[in-house]
Design a protein around this motif. Structure first.
Motif, PDB file in Angstrom:
ATOM      1  N   ASP A  33       1.033  -1.013  -0.096  1.00 44.79           N
ATOM      2  CA  ASP A  33       0.136  -0.031  -0.282  1.00 44.79           C
ATOM      3  C   ASP A  33       0.868   1.406   0.049  1.00 44.79           C
ATOM      4  N   ILE A  34       0.863   2.039  -0.760  1.00 44.76           N
ATOM      5  CA  ILE A  34       1.802   3.130  -1.149  1.00 44.76           C
ATOM      6  C   ILE A  34       1.470   4.236  -0.017  1.00 44.76           C
ATOM      7  N   ILE A  35       0.272   4.253   0.334  1.00 47.51           N
ATOM      8  CA  ILE A  35       0.076   5.456   1.180  1.00 47.51           C
ATOM      9  C   ILE A  35       0.622   5.073   2.753  1.00 47.51           C
ATOM     10  N   THR A  36       0.167   3.722   3.217  1.00 43.87           N
ATOM     11  CA  THR A  36       0.672   3.338   4.402  1.00 43.87           C
ATOM     12  C   THR A  36       2.058   2.649   4.533  1.00 43.87           C
ATOM     13  N   GLY A  37       2.330   2.097   3.442  1.00 45.51           N
ATOM     14  CA  GLY A  37       3.655   1.516   3.495  1.00 45.51           C
ATOM     15  C   GLY A  37       3.392  -0.112   3.860  1.00 45.51           C
TER      16      GLY A  37
END
Length: 189
Positions: free
Chosen positions: A164-168
């Motif tokens: 997930d590129i937002i949360t990592g």
């Protein structure tokens, strides 16, 4: 003739600002921003959206107010962050993250798009090229939904999950997505 060259926007100087159009619902704003930066086309961000500027287009002057940039009399400075609320800073950071990710993502810049018919508030589309596959999952429902990569086998074969590129956070082949949210997942083998 080439949809990837269309300019996409959520609002502009002649229409109600997106946050106001969404009833000042911040989760909906985050979904809208994630869509803007991941959909096919060239994203255009109207100034101030990244710091939650509001305004109804009646009269148009309300959507053309000065950017809170440290001018004389401004209570806020969106350039430095001074005076911004935690929520405004959070949206600014979220917008920056999405924009910077798009800058380095070949799939989002010039890749193809494949979308699936929405089901129970869950809308899934992929942006992909030879180097990268991005899975975009939007949940507009009022409850959490599960996502199973195998339901999208045409695009997910060979992938075990992703990041997930937002949360990592890493995602497996089956994961959940909270209500009224969007996840942008770079798939991994």
């Amino acid at each position: 003739k080439d949809a990837s060259r269309n300019v996409l926007f959520l609002d502009n100087h002649d229409m109600t600002r997106i946050l106001s159009s969404l009833g000042e619902c911040v989760p909906k704003l985050k979904v809208a921003l994630a869509w803007l930066f991941t959909c096919r086309g060239i994203p255009q961000l109207y100034y101030g959206t990244e710091v939650m500027m509001k305004g109804i287009s009646n009269p148009d002057g309300w959507v053309r107010l000065d950017f809170p940039g440290g001018w004389d009399g401004d209570q806020k400075n969106a350039f430095t962050g001074e005076g911004l609320t935690a929520e405004e800073k959070s949206i600014q950071s979220y917008t920056r993250l999405l924009g910077n990710y798009r800058k380095q993502s070949t799939a989002l810049q010039t890749g193809k798009m494949m979308q699936y018919i929405p089901n129970n508030g869950l809308y899934v589309y992929f942006r992909y090229d030879h180097a990268q596959t991005i899975m975009c999952v939007m949940n507009t429902d009022t409850k959490e939904r599960n996502v199973d990569l195998s339901k999208y086998a045409e695009r997910t074969v060979g992938f075990k999950g992703g990041k997930d590129i937002i949360t990592g956070n890493n995602k497996g082949a089956i994961f959940s997505i909270p209500a009224m949210s969007m996840q942008v997942i770079e798939l991994t083998k």
